[in-house]
Design an enzyme around this catalytic site. Sequence first.
Site, PDB file in Angstrom:
ATOM      1  N   SER A   1     -56.855   4.488  11.382  1.00 41.82           N
ATOM      2  CA  SER A   1     -57.249   5.517  10.429  1.00 41.82           C
ATOM      3  C   SER A   1     -58.437   5.077   9.590  1.00 41.82           C
ATOM      4  CB  SER A   1     -56.064   5.870   9.524  1.00 41.82           C
ATOM      5  OG  SER A   1     -56.403   6.875   8.597  1.00 41.82           O
TER       6      SER A   1
ATOM      7  N   ASP B   1     -41.951  17.162   1.208  1.00 41.33           N
ATOM      8  CA  ASP B   1     -41.445  16.953   2.560  1.00 41.33           C
ATOM      9  C   ASP B   1     -42.388  17.575   3.574  1.00 41.33           C
ATOM     10  OD1 ASP B   1     -39.017  16.105   4.251  1.00 41.33           O
ATOM     11  OD2 ASP B   1     -39.373  18.174   4.888  1.00 41.33           O
TER      12      ASP B   1
ATOM     13  N   LYS C   1     -54.588  15.184   8.119  1.00 41.74           N
ATOM     14  CA  LYS C   1     -55.211  14.209   9.016  1.00 41.74           C
ATOM     15  C   LYS C   1     -54.163  13.618   9.960  1.00 41.74           C
ATOM     16  CE  LYS C   1     -58.332  10.224   8.916  1.00 41.74           C
ATOM     17  NZ  LYS C   1     -57.555   9.061   9.376  1.00 41.74           N
TER      18      LYS C   1
ATOM     19  N   HIS D   1     -51.051  16.898  15.381  1.00 42.92           N
ATOM     20  CA  HIS D   1     -50.965  16.391  16.766  1.00 42.92           C
ATOM     21  C   HIS D   1     -49.662  15.646  17.042  1.00 42.92           C
ATOM     22  CE1 HIS D   1     -52.763  12.012  16.317  1.00 42.92           C
ATOM     23  NE2 HIS D   1     -51.760  12.221  15.491  1.00 42.92           N
TER      24      HIS D   1
END
Length: 325
Positions: free
Chosen positions: A142, A215, A230, A234
Amino acid sequence: MVQGAMLSQAVYAAAELRVAEALRDGPLPAERLAERVGAHPETLHRLMRLLASNGVFAERGNGDFALSAMGAALLEDAPVSMRGIAVLMGHPVHWEDWSHFVDAVRTGEPSLPKLRGMTAFEFLEAEPEYGEVFMKGMGAMSATESEPVLAAYDFSRFGTVVDFCAGRGELLAGILRKSPGVRGILSDPRAGANGAADYLAEQGVADRCRVVAADLFGPVPGGGDAYVLKHIVHDWPEEQALEILRNVRAAMRPGGRLLLMEMVVPDKPNAAHPSKLVDLWLMLLVGGKERTGAQYGKLLARAGFRLERIVQTPGAISVVEASPR
């Protein structure tokens, strides 16, 4: 390509032994290097010879080994350290996961839950030692993406940016540093326990950023002009990804923007791109996927958004920008 896994193990061995740290102050012969890292001199020499031939270290004419620019990235405190991802890629648990990859291809389902008897996220909590290795590896990956995002996308037009499931908030801190007029909201399920507040203070942006616990599948903090997710969408199969996106849509102001930071699979046939490899990793672990631009358009439409544009950064990651419909 077939032998690439062996080279990964060689880099892993150097990272585990902290060879880069031992060479920080200057070149050393294999014998002295072995003493410093606690290894067998001859076998360490053979490891270093291979890695030097691949640019990770440098072998000198007198037999000494030295740090190269690439090898310096294995230092724990390198500006963008690769040590975390090197340790993860060579870890025995990671290798065991991938030894069941063909099962995921055969069945269309992630193989890790069958192997471990629990989801990938549950496994990381149940095995905290490996969980730490995994999170450090993800953090290393990241960290290579923040600067490309900041270079490619202008956040200064937003009043408040909400970074949803932001971890400690490295990207959000970068956004706030680069855009002094922007305020931030860091939202993460582990907020309060992951050191986010301290990190933001270290970065000098805590006075413009609020930290809240939220959450992943619950209500999303309101009040944002832009919502950053970010590498969140996916991770999840379609229905869970839609639930997350719809919750964001419900919290968003009219005229707001959704900003997904993801690798977008290129439409061009045969185009090499890191997304295609990460896609298989997601398939193996959690049943998630990387998507093409067209697939993001369809997913976003189902969640109540309109795809506005996809901004490619200098790195592998893109900014998928959408507006509420």
